[in-house]
Every structure is written in C-alpha cells, then in structure tokens.
Write a protein that holds these residues in place. Structure first.
Motif, PDB file in Angstrom:
ATOM      1  N   ALA A  96      -4.172 -13.403  -6.737  1.00 32.93           N
ATOM      2  CA  ALA A  96      -3.999 -14.083  -7.271  1.00 32.93           C
ATOM      3  C   ALA A  96      -5.007 -14.830  -7.562  1.00 32.93           C
ATOM      4  CB  ALA A  96      -3.975 -15.005  -5.792  1.00 32.93           C
ATOM      5  N   ALA A  97      -6.058 -14.838  -7.097  1.00 38.84           N
ATOM      6  CA  ALA A  97      -7.678 -15.182  -8.224  1.00 38.84           C
ATOM      7  C   ALA A  97      -7.481 -14.470  -9.243  1.00 38.84           C
ATOM      8  CB  ALA A  97      -8.957 -14.669  -6.594  1.00 38.84           C
ATOM      9  N   GLU A  98      -7.614 -13.530  -9.175  1.00 39.34           N
ATOM     10  CA  GLU A  98      -7.216 -13.203 -10.679  1.00 39.34           C
ATOM     11  C   GLU A  98      -6.343 -13.763 -11.530  1.00 39.34           C
ATOM     12  OE1 GLU A  98      -7.321  -8.640 -10.893  1.00 39.34           O
ATOM     13  OE2 GLU A  98      -9.678  -8.540  -9.471  1.00 39.34           O
ATOM     14  N   ALA A  99      -5.169 -13.570 -10.974  1.00 43.47           N
ATOM     15  CA  ALA A  99      -3.939 -13.504 -12.175  1.00 43.47           C
ATOM     16  C   ALA A  99      -3.476 -15.499 -12.625  1.00 43.47           C
ATOM     17  CB  ALA A  99      -2.914 -13.652 -11.065  1.00 43.47           C
ATOM     18  N   GLY A 100      -4.325 -16.197 -11.975  1.00 45.04           N
ATOM     19  CA  GLY A 100      -4.118 -17.834 -11.700  1.00 45.04           C
ATOM     20  C   GLY A 100      -3.732 -18.276 -11.278  1.00 45.04           C
ATOM     21  N   GLY A 101      -3.143 -17.793 -10.317  1.00 45.42           N
ATOM     22  CA  GLY A 101      -1.510 -18.325  -9.378  1.00 45.42           C
ATOM     23  C   GLY A 101      -0.851 -17.471  -8.395  1.00 45.42           C
ATOM     24  N   PRO A 102      -0.378 -17.883  -7.650  1.00 49.41           N
ATOM     25  CA  PRO A 102       0.825 -17.405  -6.893  1.00 49.41           C
ATOM     26  C   PRO A 102       0.808 -16.318  -6.846  1.00 49.41           C
ATOM     27  CG  PRO A 102       1.065 -20.032  -6.683  1.00 49.41           C
ATOM     28  CD  PRO A 102       0.241 -19.625  -7.360  1.00 49.41           C
ATOM     29  N   VAL A 103       1.843 -15.338  -6.268  1.00 48.57           N
ATOM     30  CA  VAL A 103       2.127 -14.107  -7.005  1.00 48.57           C
ATOM     31  C   VAL A 103       3.284 -13.851  -6.481  1.00 48.57           C
ATOM     32  CG1 VAL A 103       1.760 -11.345  -6.204  1.00 48.57           C
ATOM     33  CG2 VAL A 103      -0.287 -13.180  -6.507  1.00 48.57           C
ATOM     34  N   LEU A 104       4.165 -13.540  -7.136  1.00 46.64           N
ATOM     35  CA  LEU A 104       5.627 -13.002  -6.470  1.00 46.64           C
ATOM     36  C   LEU A 104       5.640 -11.779  -5.590  1.00 46.64           C
ATOM     37  CD1 LEU A 104       8.635 -13.769  -6.864  1.00 46.64           C
ATOM     38  CD2 LEU A 104       8.430 -12.187  -8.712  1.00 46.64           C
ATOM     39  N   LEU A 105       5.913 -12.314  -4.125  1.00 49.75           N
ATOM     40  CA  LEU A 105       5.886 -10.871  -4.104  1.00 49.75           C
ATOM     41  C   LEU A 105       7.809  -9.751  -3.580  1.00 49.75           C
ATOM     42  CD1 LEU A 105       3.258 -11.862  -0.231  1.00 49.75           C
ATOM     43  CD2 LEU A 105       3.092 -10.759  -2.632  1.00 49.75           C
ATOM     44  N   GLY A 106       7.559  -8.700  -3.139  1.00 45.53           N
ATOM     45  CA  GLY A 106       8.633  -7.710  -3.053  1.00 45.53           C
ATOM     46  C   GLY A 106       7.918  -7.129  -2.299  1.00 45.53           C
ATOM     47  N   GLY A 107       9.486  -6.540  -1.317  1.00 41.71           N
ATOM     48  CA  GLY A 107       8.794  -5.345  -0.997  1.00 41.71           C
ATOM     49  C   GLY A 107      10.279  -4.793  -0.326  1.00 41.71           C
ATOM     50  N   HIS A 108       9.715  -3.155  -0.108  1.00 43.07           N
ATOM     51  CA  HIS A 108      10.948  -2.553   0.756  1.00 43.07           C
ATOM     52  C   HIS A 108      10.503  -1.988   1.875  1.00 43.07           C
ATOM     53  CE1 HIS A 108      13.306   1.518   0.734  1.00 43.07           C
ATOM     54  NE2 HIS A 108      14.240   0.833   1.149  1.00 43.07           N
ATOM     55  N   SER A 109      11.698  -2.359   3.082  1.00 40.66           N
ATOM     56  CA  SER A 109      11.869  -2.118   4.037  1.00 40.66           C
ATOM     57  C   SER A 109      10.440  -2.876   5.235  1.00 40.66           C
ATOM     58  CB  SER A 109      12.029  -0.771   4.626  1.00 40.66           C
ATOM     59  OG  SER A 109      12.686  -0.039   5.897  1.00 40.66           O
ATOM     60  N   MET A 110       9.460  -1.911   5.412  1.00 38.99           N
ATOM     61  CA  MET A 110       8.377  -2.137   6.522  1.00 38.99           C
ATOM     62  C   MET A 110       7.418  -3.722   5.629  1.00 38.99           C
ATOM     63  SD  MET A 110       5.553  -0.213   7.986  1.00 38.99           S
ATOM     64  CE  MET A 110       5.147   0.478   6.412  1.00 38.99           C
ATOM     65  N   GLY A 111       8.065  -3.198   4.013  1.00 38.43           N
ATOM     66  CA  GLY A 111       7.019  -3.811   2.981  1.00 38.43           C
ATOM     67  C   GLY A 111       7.683  -5.084   2.876  1.00 38.43           C
ATOM     68  N   GLY A 112       9.261  -4.991   2.853  1.00 36.21           N
ATOM     69  CA  GLY A 112       9.559  -6.681   2.865  1.00 36.21           C
ATOM     70  C   GLY A 112       8.958  -7.788   4.199  1.00 36.21           C
ATOM     71  N   THR A 113       9.275  -6.471   4.723  1.00 32.85           N
ATOM     72  CA  THR A 113       8.339  -7.177   6.530  1.00 32.85           C
ATOM     73  C   THR A 113       7.505  -7.748   6.665  1.00 32.85           C
ATOM     74  OG1 THR A 113      10.381  -6.584   7.375  1.00 32.85           O
ATOM     75  CG2 THR A 113       8.805  -7.411   8.983  1.00 32.85           C
ATOM     76  N   THR A 114       6.524  -7.274   5.842  1.00 38.72           N
ATOM     77  CA  THR A 114       5.422  -7.989   5.620  1.00 38.72           C
ATOM     78  C   THR A 114       5.003  -8.499   4.752  1.00 38.72           C
ATOM     79  OG1 THR A 114       4.044  -5.257   6.198  1.00 38.72           O
ATOM     80  CG2 THR A 114       2.956  -6.647   5.250  1.00 38.72           C
ATOM     81  N   SER A 115       5.368  -8.448   3.643  1.00 44.14           N
ATOM     82  CA  SER A 115       5.492  -9.868   3.062  1.00 44.14           C
ATOM     83  C   SER A 115       6.132 -10.822   2.968  1.00 44.14           C
ATOM     84  CB  SER A 115       6.226  -9.369   1.698  1.00 44.14           C
ATOM     85  OG  SER A 115       6.272  -8.512   0.848  1.00 44.14           O
ATOM     86  N   LEU A 116       6.992 -10.834   4.320  1.00 53.67           N
ATOM     87  CA  LEU A 116       7.702 -12.134   4.516  1.00 53.67           C
ATOM     88  C   LEU A 116       6.440 -12.890   5.498  1.00 53.67           C
ATOM     89  CD1 LEU A 116      11.527 -12.637   6.544  1.00 53.67           C
ATOM     90  CD2 LEU A 116       9.075 -13.712   7.943  1.00 53.67           C
ATOM     91  N   MET A 117       6.285 -11.872   5.982  1.00 49.26           N
ATOM     92  CA  MET A 117       4.505 -12.430   7.455  1.00 49.26           C
ATOM     93  C   MET A 117       3.736 -12.972   6.590  1.00 49.26           C
ATOM     94  SD  MET A 117       4.815 -10.018  10.421  1.00 49.26           S
ATOM     95  CE  MET A 117       4.412  -8.779   9.705  1.00 49.26           C
ATOM     96  N   VAL A 118       3.346 -12.779   5.485  1.00 46.76           N
ATOM     97  CA  VAL A 118       2.571 -13.013   4.266  1.00 46.76           C
ATOM     98  C   VAL A 118       2.397 -14.681   4.536  1.00 46.76           C
ATOM     99  CG1 VAL A 118       0.989 -12.868   2.064  1.00 46.76           C
ATOM    100  CG2 VAL A 118       0.838 -10.765   4.068  1.00 46.76           C
ATOM    101  N   ALA A 119       4.221 -15.041   3.715  1.00 51.93           N
ATOM    102  CA  ALA A 119       4.082 -15.266   3.208  1.00 51.93           C
ATOM    103  C   ALA A 119       4.933 -16.583   4.001  1.00 51.93           C
ATOM    104  CB  ALA A 119       5.946 -15.028   2.463  1.00 51.93           C
ATOM    105  N   ALA A 120       4.680 -16.318   4.979  1.00 49.95           N
ATOM    106  CA  ALA A 120       5.110 -17.608   6.729  1.00 49.95           C
ATOM    107  C   ALA A 120       3.643 -18.193   6.851  1.00 49.95           C
ATOM    108  CB  ALA A 120       5.963 -16.917   7.833  1.00 49.95           C
ATOM    109  N   GLU A 121       2.259 -17.041   6.146  1.00 52.14           N
ATOM    110  CA  GLU A 121       1.459 -17.297   7.185  1.00 52.14           C
ATOM    111  C   GLU A 121       0.623 -17.626   5.840  1.00 52.14           C
ATOM    112  OE1 GLU A 121      -1.385 -17.151  10.103  1.00 52.14           O
ATOM    113  OE2 GLU A 121       0.417 -16.446   9.919  1.00 52.14           O
ATOM    114  N   ARG A 122       0.564 -17.196   4.905  1.00 53.21           N
ATOM    115  CA  ARG A 122       0.052 -18.024   3.182  1.00 53.21           C
ATOM    116  C   ARG A 122       1.267 -18.835   2.613  1.00 53.21           C
ATOM    117  NH1 ARG A 122      -5.534 -17.786   2.779  1.00 53.21           N
ATOM    118  NH2 ARG A 122      -5.083 -18.375   1.233  1.00 53.21           N
TER     119      ARG A 122
END
Length: 300
Positions: A96-122
């Motif tokens: 996000a710092a390099e891109a200059g803003g928030p990031v679109l998070l995608g994820g499959h299976s465990m990766g989707g769950t991890t992305s969801l938990m990141v979105a809830a936390e941050r």
C-alpha cells in the motif's frame, strides 16, 4: 495472456524473506494482491492473474511455509491462521505504501480467509475483497476438529490433513511430478498448464538429487488442522466492499457465511457457480477475472 511477465521479488521481514511475484505495467495502476490456497503458491495462479496485469499492479505471495518464502514453519507449533493474517498485514502495509493507497485483496481458499481477516483487522489497508471459495468452517465443525486434534483421532474432519501427510514428497524432476498429477486427485479438473505452474512455483531441489515439495506435507497437514482462528468474529467486523465467488460442488464457504458476507456489504456480488468445485479459479478463471474487474469498476 498479457505480455507482461511476472518478476520474482522479496520483502525482508524480521524472521526472513517473503517471496512474491509481481506484474507491473506502465503508469499508475490500482494494486491487487492475490493469496493462494493451502499447499499452493503464487505461481499456481499465473494464468488467472496475467491477463489482469494490463489493469492492475499485481502481487501474488508465497505464504509462510510455501513456495520460495523463507519464514519459519513448524507444524508442531501451528494452531491457527492468525500467523498468515499478521504476515499479510505486514506485506500489504509495504504494498500500500508503494502503491500510494489501499490494496484490492483477492484470495482462494485459505488465501481468501486470510484476506478477510486482514480486512477485518486493518480496513485502512484494504480497498475491497475478492473471496474465491474461502474456508469458512462452522463453529460446530471447528469444535469437532479440535476434539479430534486433542485425542489424536484420524479421519472425520481431519481427513484432508491425513491425506496431506501421506502425499508423495519427492520426484526425479518437475516434468515427472507434473505428469504424475495430470488428471488425478485434486488436479483432476485443472488445465495442465496450471499444474505445471504449481510445480514450478512449489518445488525445491533435494540435496541428494531430484526435487521435493516446497510446502512440506507436514505443514500442509498442520494447516488443515489449525483452525483455532475465529473467522466468524472477523466476518462480524468486516466493513469493506466485497465479491464472493463460491463453488456449487463441495464449497468450503459454508452457511451462513454467504448470507453474512452479503449483509456486511449491501452491494456485494454473491456468485455461486453450480458446476464449480473448490478449484474454481482453475476451472473458471475467466469468471474470477470478470468479477475482479467488476468490483474494481464499482470502487472506481
């Protein structure tokens, strides 16, 4: 497929380096990160992600214990997926710092769950979510899994873990491994080029010769058993725009998750693919790309 070729890079953390692939076109592009499933790696999704590189600056990491990432991964001390959440927060902070803003998070299976938990936390780091058959285990099933883990029982809710522990780990070369997987087991519905990419990104040389899985079978099995994290608490705190694509055949996104995800975002797209299995990014990559672009358009 786009002509943009991914470059392998590393992000140094205190415990070691996170390896990832990056597709970067010309000019300013919205940032997209894609997180892989248990046992897989970022390269596995090359054919899914490459056509999106004309629109997005894309990163696809190798999570702890997977691919070429060099972070500690001890199966004996692995109780939940919060370690992936915390790793991904640090990774996305950098992106996000390099891109200059928030990031679109995608994820499959465990990766989707991890992305969801990141979105809830941050939520400050996350522009939106593309959840592709995320693992949302009902509380009763989590309790049963915990009981099996405590008693050391096999089968039942731990059947996937038991199977992972029995996986063949070593092969003579990458071609032999890809040929052995062709049309079999979890790879039954995969295009062969994605099997080849999985092997390319998920193996390492053996000291005695040949190759072996970069994600050790014991670590893959530990992930299947490590459900001490609370995805339902994360879902209850979720406040970011999202799209959910889930399988019609054996989905890991179990009720009431789709309904609750829809309630968290009144404009959410909830798409059940009736003929898709859990491996829908391999079976229907065009639909995953279409819905990723649609969410991006909604947020623009």
């Amino acid at each position: 497929m786009t002509d943009i070729v991914p470059v392998r890079r590393e992000l140094a953390l205190a415990e070691g380096a996170v390896s990832y692939l990056e597709w970067k076109g010309e000019g300013a592009q919205p940032a997209l990160h894609f997180a892989h499933a248990n046992g897989f790696n970022g390269m596995t999704y090359r054919h899914l992600l490459a056509p999106l590189a004309s629109r997005f600056r894309i990163r696809a990491w190798d999570a702890r214990g997977h691919g070429m990432t060099a972070l500690p991964a001890d199966p004996a001390n692995h109780a939940n997926w919060y370690v992936y959440r915390d790793d991904l927060i640090r990774f996305v902070e950098n992106f996000a710092a390099e891109a200059g803003g928030p990031v679109l998070l995608g994820g499959h299976s465990m990766g989707g769950t991890t992305s969801l938990m990141v979105a809830a936390e941050r939520p400050d780091l996350v522009r939106g979510l593309i959840l592709v058959d995320p693992v949302m285990v009902p509380r009763a099933a989590r309790l049963m899994m915990s009981l099996y883990n405590l008693t050391g029982r096999k089968g039942g809710p731990n059947s996937l873990a038991d199977g992972a522990e029995r996986r063949r780990n070593a092969f003579t070369d990458k071609a032999a491994m890809a040929a052995a997987y062709k049309g079999r087991g979890a790879f039954r519905t995969w295009p062969q080029e994605m099997v080849v990419d999985y092997v390319e990104g998920g193996t390492k040389p053996r000291p005695e010769g040949g190759i072996e899985l970069a994600c050790a079978p014991a670590w893959e099995a530990a992930n299947f058993r490590a459900h001490g994290h609370d995805t339902w608490d994360a879902l209850a705190r979720l406040k970011v725009p999202l799209t959910l694509i889930y399988a019609g055949d054996g989905s890991t996104c179990r009720a009431p998750a789709p309904q609750l995800l829809g309630e968290s975002d009144p404009k959410a797209t909830l798409l059940r693919l009736g003929q898709a299995t859990h491996f829908l990014p391999m079976e229907f990559p065009d639909i995953v790309r279409r819905e990723t672009l649609a969410l991006d358009a909604r947020l623009s």
